[in-house]
Enzyme design. Structure first.
Site, short mmCIF file in Angstrom:
data_model
loop_
_atom_site.label_atom_id
_atom_site.label_comp_id
_atom_site.label_asym_id
_atom_site.label_seq_id
_atom_site.Cartn_x
_atom_site.Cartn_y
_atom_site.Cartn_z
N GLU A 124 -80.33 -8.85 23.12
CA GLU A 124 -81.28 -9.71 23.85
C GLU A 124 -81.19 -11.17 23.38
OE1 GLU A 124 -83.11 -9.12 26.39
OE2 GLU A 124 -83.40 -6.94 26.49
N HIS A 147 -90.03 -9.07 20.63
CA HIS A 147 -90.04 -8.16 21.79
C HIS A 147 -90.29 -6.74 21.29
CE1 HIS A 147 -89.08 -6.01 25.39
NE2 HIS A 147 -88.01 -5.45 24.86
N HIS A 149 -92.33 -2.61 22.53
CA HIS A 149 -92.77 -1.71 23.61
C HIS A 149 -94.14 -1.12 23.28
CE1 HIS A 149 -88.19 -0.82 24.44
NE2 HIS A 149 -88.55 -2.05 24.78
N HIS A 219 -92.15 -1.64 30.84
CA HIS A 219 -91.13 -1.81 29.81
C HIS A 219 -91.76 -2.22 28.46
CE1 HIS A 219 -86.98 -3.55 28.54
NE2 HIS A 219 -87.77 -3.47 27.49
ZN LIG Z 1 -87.21 -3.57 25.48
#
Ligand SMILES: [Zn+2]
Length: 275
Positions: A124, A147, A149, A219
């Site tokens: 990413e 980032h 979840h 997501h």
């Molecule tokens: Zn992800």
């Protein structure tokens, strides 16, 4: 590599990233190799320590985007395919130090683990760097991108009524007074798009113009902060609101939520805290 051999500030940032990696894992927000983090550490790089940490021939990798505002900037980033629980336990072998090239079109691997030739920055990385580019260009104070979840927030985006930024934030603010105080601008919401696509990257950048947290439908979320703790706290606060909502529902009740008047008072309070 051993991050202790760099300067004190970089070692401290590595420790902070390890600590937050452990929180993400313990929260259950980082299954397998899910999630990634990056921190712009350029402010801690002096000409002297730049020389000390330089490699003779650092490998160069081009990027599919141009990052003129980040030219020469240094980043600590989590490694591709690496697990948060491993990053927490052993940062040195699961993270990497990179420098954006002087033309802003790629990056150099400055410090990496030579015993792991395949250790590369998170896949990413282009998303992270495009967010950092916007932060620097706009003169923002944030230097960290996280980032993850969060189950609670992802679950909410499986409910069609909350796949709407205004409805989502009204729910989250209403579940806990802290949320309006800590995240008064609410979360940005990006409808489902393919991860890694240009479309999701562009939509996310637009949301970061006005928000510190951006929720991706079904997501997870991205958050920015002056450090990884601030980014984590923002996500944690929003996730707590979502959890309170689900716990009320699980108990068989539709939660009452705070009134519009109570939220208005909290909004005034949040402005006082910021000024
Ligand atoms: Zn992800």
């Amino acid at each position: 590599m051993d991050f202790r051999n760099l300067n004190e500030d970089i070692f401290r940032v590595a420790g902070e990233m390890s600590e937050v990696a452990s929180y993400l894992w313990q929260k259950g927000w980082a299954e397998r190799n899910a999630g990634n983090m990056s921190v712009n550490i350029s402010e801690f790089i002096t000409p002297e320590n730049a020389a000390a940490i330089a490699n003779d021939n650092p490998p160069f990798y081009s990027l599919p985007l141009s990052l003129p505002a980040l030219a020469g900037n240094y980043f600590l980033v989590t490694g591709t395919g690496k697990r948060m629980r491993d990053i927490a336990r052993d940062f040195d072998h699961n993270a990497i130090l990179i420098r954006v090239s002087d033309d802003g079109n790629g990056y150099l691997l400055i410090k990496y683990d030579p015993s792991q030739p395949n250790l590369m920055p998170t896949s990413e990385l282009p998303s992270h760097l495009s967010i950092h580019e916007q932060l620097v260009t706009e003169g923002k104070r944030e230097r960290t991108v996280v980032h993850t979840h969060p189950n609670e927030l992802v679950s909410l985006t499986h409910i069609r009524d909350y796949c709407d930024q205004e409805a989502l934030n009204n729910l989250l603010w209403g579940m806990h007074p802290e949320t309006m105080v800590v995240v008064p601008e609410g979360a940005g919401f990006v409808p489902y798009l393919l991860t890694g696509s240009l479309e999701i990257a562009e939509a996310t950048l637009q949301k970061f113009k006005h928000h510190q947290v951006v929720v991706w439908e079904k997501h997870g979320c991205f958050a920015i902060g002056k450090d990884v703790f601030e980014a984590f706290d923002l996500i944690d606060t929003l996730a707590k609101s979502a959890l309170i909502y689900f716990q009320c529902r699980t108990a068989g009740y539709q939660p009452e939520g705070l009134t519009q008047e109570q939220l208005a008072d909290l909004k005034v309070l949040s402005e006082k805290f910021k000024s």
